[in-house]
Design a protein around this motif. Structure first.
Motif, PDB file in Angstrom:
ATOM      1  N   LYS A 222       8.767   9.927  39.740  1.00  0.00           N
ATOM      2  CA  LYS A 222       8.307  10.140  38.356  1.00  0.00           C
ATOM      3  C   LYS A 222       8.603   8.883  37.521  1.00  0.00           C
ATOM      4  CE  LYS A 222      12.573  12.490  36.876  1.00  0.00           C
ATOM      5  NZ  LYS A 222      13.485  12.233  37.951  1.00  0.00           N
ATOM      6  N   PRO A 223       7.959   8.760  36.369  1.00  0.00           N
ATOM      7  CA  PRO A 223       8.202   7.579  35.537  1.00  0.00           C
ATOM      8  C   PRO A 223       9.647   7.545  35.024  1.00  0.00           C
ATOM      9  CG  PRO A 223       6.209   8.706  34.858  1.00  0.00           C
ATOM     10  CD  PRO A 223       6.883   9.616  35.829  1.00  0.00           C
ATOM     11  N   VAL A 224      10.096   6.356  34.648  1.00  0.00           N
ATOM     12  CA  VAL A 224      11.437   6.199  34.090  1.00  0.00           C
ATOM     13  C   VAL A 224      11.297   6.013  32.574  1.00  0.00           C
ATOM     14  CG1 VAL A 224      11.491   3.680  34.441  1.00  0.00           C
ATOM     15  CG2 VAL A 224      13.620   4.949  34.355  1.00  0.00           C
ATOM     16  N   VAL A 225      12.254   6.562  31.825  1.00  0.00           N
ATOM     17  CA  VAL A 225      12.149   6.517  30.366  1.00  0.00           C
ATOM     18  C   VAL A 225      13.316   5.716  29.787  1.00  0.00           C
ATOM     19  CG1 VAL A 225      12.054   7.918  28.246  1.00  0.00           C
ATOM     20  CG2 VAL A 225      11.029   8.768  30.372  1.00  0.00           C
ATOM     21  N   ASP A 226      12.969   4.750  28.926  1.00  0.00           N
ATOM     22  CA  ASP A 226      13.954   4.000  28.138  1.00  0.00           C
ATOM     23  C   ASP A 226      15.057   3.352  28.962  1.00  0.00           C
ATOM     24  OD1 ASP A 226      12.655   4.312  25.835  1.00  0.00           O
ATOM     25  OD2 ASP A 226      13.918   5.929  25.046  1.00  0.00           O
ATOM     26  N   HIS A 227      14.714   2.754  30.051  1.00  0.00           N
ATOM     27  CA  HIS A 227      15.741   2.045  30.815  1.00  0.00           C
ATOM     28  C   HIS A 227      16.014   0.683  30.166  1.00  0.00           C
ATOM     29  CE1 HIS A 227      18.193   0.570  34.051  1.00  0.00           C
ATOM     30  NE2 HIS A 227      17.526  -0.556  33.953  1.00  0.00           N
ATOM     31  N   GLU A 228      17.290   0.387  29.907  1.00  0.00           N
ATOM     32  CA  GLU A 228      17.656  -0.913  29.318  1.00  0.00           C
ATOM     33  C   GLU A 228      17.887  -1.930  30.430  1.00  0.00           C
ATOM     34  OE1 GLU A 228      21.022  -0.847  26.626  1.00  0.00           O
ATOM     35  OE2 GLU A 228      21.164  -3.028  26.688  1.00  0.00           O
ATOM     36  N   VAL A 229      17.087  -2.993  30.415  1.00  0.00           N
ATOM     37  CA  VAL A 229      17.165  -4.015  31.478  1.00  0.00           C
ATOM     38  C   VAL A 229      18.520  -4.747  31.400  1.00  0.00           C
ATOM     39  CG1 VAL A 229      16.110  -6.133  32.370  1.00  0.00           C
ATOM     40  CG2 VAL A 229      14.663  -4.311  31.447  1.00  0.00           C
ATOM     41  N   MET A 230      19.129  -4.976  32.544  1.00  0.00           N
ATOM     42  CA  MET A 230      20.441  -5.647  32.597  1.00  0.00           C
ATOM     43  C   MET A 230      20.357  -7.070  32.031  1.00  0.00           C
ATOM     44  SD  MET A 230      20.703  -6.706  36.626  1.00  0.00           S
ATOM     45  CE  MET A 230      21.622  -8.206  36.429  1.00  0.00           C
ATOM     46  N   PRO A 231      21.480  -7.577  31.514  1.00  0.00           N
ATOM     47  CA  PRO A 231      21.470  -8.934  30.949  1.00  0.00           C
ATOM     48  C   PRO A 231      21.272 -10.019  32.018  1.00  0.00           C
ATOM     49  CG  PRO A 231      23.664  -7.932  30.748  1.00  0.00           C
ATOM     50  CD  PRO A 231      22.783  -6.903  31.375  1.00  0.00           C
ATOM     51  N   ASP A 232      20.736 -11.139  31.597  1.00  0.00           N
ATOM     52  CA  ASP A 232      20.409 -12.231  32.516  1.00  0.00           C
ATOM     53  C   ASP A 232      21.654 -13.071  32.796  1.00  0.00           C
ATOM     54  OD1 ASP A 232      19.409 -14.658  33.684  1.00  0.00           O
ATOM     55  OD2 ASP A 232      17.416 -14.042  33.016  1.00  0.00           O
ATOM     56  N   ARG A 233      22.166 -12.969  34.025  1.00  0.00           N
ATOM     57  CA  ARG A 233      23.416 -13.691  34.359  1.00  0.00           C
ATOM     58  C   ARG A 233      23.183 -15.198  34.427  1.00  0.00           C
ATOM     59  NH1 ARG A 233      23.646 -13.949  40.421  1.00  0.00           N
ATOM     60  NH2 ARG A 233      21.675 -13.053  41.098  1.00  0.00           N
ATOM     61  N   ILE A 234      21.947 -15.615  34.680  1.00  0.00           N
ATOM     62  CA  ILE A 234      21.680 -17.053  34.775  1.00  0.00           C
ATOM     63  C   ILE A 234      21.574 -17.662  33.369  1.00  0.00           C
ATOM     64  CG2 ILE A 234      20.133 -18.820  35.735  1.00  0.00           C
ATOM     65  CD1 ILE A 234      21.683 -17.095  37.848  1.00  0.00           C
ATOM     66  N   GLU A 235      20.979 -16.904  32.449  1.00  0.00           N
ATOM     67  CA  GLU A 235      20.954 -17.387  31.058  1.00  0.00           C
ATOM     68  C   GLU A 235      22.397 -17.491  30.540  1.00  0.00           C
ATOM     69  OE1 GLU A 235      19.013 -14.887  28.134  1.00  0.00           O
ATOM     70  OE2 GLU A 235      19.162 -16.440  26.591  1.00  0.00           O
ATOM     71  N   ALA A 236      23.201 -16.468  30.835  1.00  0.00           N
ATOM     72  CA  ALA A 236      24.608 -16.490  30.392  1.00  0.00           C
ATOM     73  C   ALA A 236      25.312 -17.715  30.960  1.00  0.00           C
ATOM     74  CB  ALA A 236      25.316 -15.212  30.834  1.00  0.00           C
TER      75      ALA A 236
END
Ligand code: EPU
Length: 418
Positions: A222-236
């Motif tokens: 089933k579809p996923v709702v409001d998943h918050e994408v993890m932070p970018d470790r390479i940008e950090a």
């Protein structure tokens, strides 16, 4: 085309927020092909690669919108199973649709990605995995064609640790009949993120984050709702090195300390001060940078995606640093540009020997790939005088407004028409 101009030698100070991870969101977008309905994500970075994946999903029949970090993917209209050359050639990660299209339609046709600036990058492990799951594979006219009545489970021993290979096979096996086990699976946090989202969709995956992943096939997702994408470790990591290079004091917000362990370990040894905060990391550079050796390895080893940026730091270190690249042995194009700024670097096989110098000077230089561009921006921040970096579209593939964020920390950096 645009170029980035930097007047170097400004101290960086302040707070900066890291965006969602490019290499996490791309497979999550591909995962939406596996269901039929409206998927929503938050913390989605607005990057050229994300826009390319949107175009690809559009071609496949999905409706997608991205605004202020919120992404909506309606996968109910997906009815096409071909990823054309024009898109795959601009972004290799397009190959991530091969697995889910085969799982959903029993058929897919995806242009075979060629080599790129960082190396050859074959996809034989993706293909082998799909074959073990029962798919017939043909290579015709530059395309990989997969066909199967119904995928079945299997045991897949990867010959190398491959991030998108592991993801592609996870994206196929979730809808296969029976159980699949992946041996020597990639352990990267982005693989864990994908497994987590697939499980939210109703999949049954265990072991993600270790090198053995087990997937029990289910009949639908089933579809996923409001998943918050993890932070970018390479940008950090890129901001950490910016602080280290500019004797800066930066609070990097919304990033995960535990995802950047290998880099932090090396930075500490080179004299950088690092403090773990509740939801971020404070990094303080010092006048003296000690040289360290490092070797790129699959996670949790030192990431190849930070090799170029760390090389920029080593150019200004006290002593000799040996950098060994085991993931993409040719990934050193940035070394030639850094040399033009006065760095002392010698390439020996898949290693670079960097002798630290007291100063580097601004120069006109050219970006060759995404992480190389980031390393050149970092070098420009630490250089005396003016640096002009052309072909910055490489940077925009994977960093959202890096120049603006650095400007907000005190860097003198702007864009001009090239
Ligand atoms: N490999 C094979 N056969 C395969 C697949 C990979 O021999 O079928 C080899 C590669 O040639 C390489 C090694 O295995 O030597 C690892 O490659 P991997 O497959 O893990 O790389 P990837 O999945 O194509 C992802 C990231 C890259 C990152 C690498 C390594 C995405 C979309 N891309 O690529 O990110 O460098 O893993 O960590 O996740 C970047 O963001 O700048 C970038 C290049």
């Amino acid at each position: 085309m645009e170029k980035i101009v930097i007047e170097g030698k400004n101290r960086l100070e302040g707070k900066v927020k890291v965006g969602g991870a490019k290499n996490a969101v791309l497979p999550l977008m591909a995962a939406c092909i596996l269901n039929s309905g409206i998927n929503t994500f938050t913390n989605v970075p607005d990057l050229a690669d994300v826009r390319t994946m949107i175009k690809l999903l559009n071609i496949l029949g999905a409706e997608v919108s991205l605004e202020n970090g919120n992404m909506y993917i309606d996968s109910s209209g997906v009815n096409n199973y071909e990823a054309p050359y024009d898109l795959v050639k601009t972004m290799r990660a397009s190959v991530l649709v091969l697995g889910p299209l085969t799982a959903r339609f029993g058929k897919s046709r995806v242009s075979l990605p060629g080599g790129c600036a960082i190396g050859e990058r074959p996809i034989d492990q993706h293909i082998k995995g799909l074959e073990i799951l029962g798919s017939e594979i043909r290579l015709e006219e530059g395309y990989v064609e997969a066909e199967v009545k119904k995928l079945h489970g299997g045991v897949i021993p990867f010959d190398v640790s491959t991030v998108t290979g592991t993801e592609n096979i996870m994206l196929s096996a979730v809808l296969a009949e029976g159980e699949t086990t992946l041996f020597n699976a990639a352990c990267e946090p982005e693989v864990v993120e994908l497994a987590g989202v697939l499980n939210k969709m109703g999949a049954d995956i265990s072991g993600a984050g270790t090198d053995i992943i087990t997937i029990k096939g289910v009949s639908e997702l089933k579809p996923v709702v409001d998943h918050e994408v993890m932070p970018d470790r390479i940008e950090a990591g890129t901001f950490m090195i910016a602080a280290a290079l500019c004797e800066g004091d930066i609070e990097i917000q919304k990033c995960r300390f535990e995802h950047t362990g290998a880099l932090i370990g090396k930075l500490l040894r080179s004299g950088v001060q690092i403090e773990r905060l509740d939801e971020g990391i404070r990094v303080r550079g010092s006048e003296r940078i000690e040289s360290v050796d490092f070797t790129t390895l699959p996670y949790p080893g030192f990431p190849t995606d930070m090799q170029a940026q760390m090389m920029s730091l080593m150019c200004l270190s006290e002593g000799l640093s040996i950098i060994t690249e085991t993931i993409f042995p040719q990934r050193f194009i940035h070394s030639g540009e850094l040399r033009r700024m006065g760095a002392e670097i010698k390439l020996v096989g898949n290693s670079a020997v960097v002798r630290g110098v007291k100063k580097i000077n601004g120069a006109p230089i050219m970006a060759s790939d995404l992480r190389a561009s980031a390393s050149l921006v970092l070098a420009g921040l630490a250089a005396i005088g003016r640096t002009e970096i052309s072909r910055v579209y490489h940077l925009d593939r994977g960093y959202e407004k890096l120049d603006k964020k650095l400007e907000s920390l005190g860097a003198r950096i702007w864009r001009e028409k090239d």
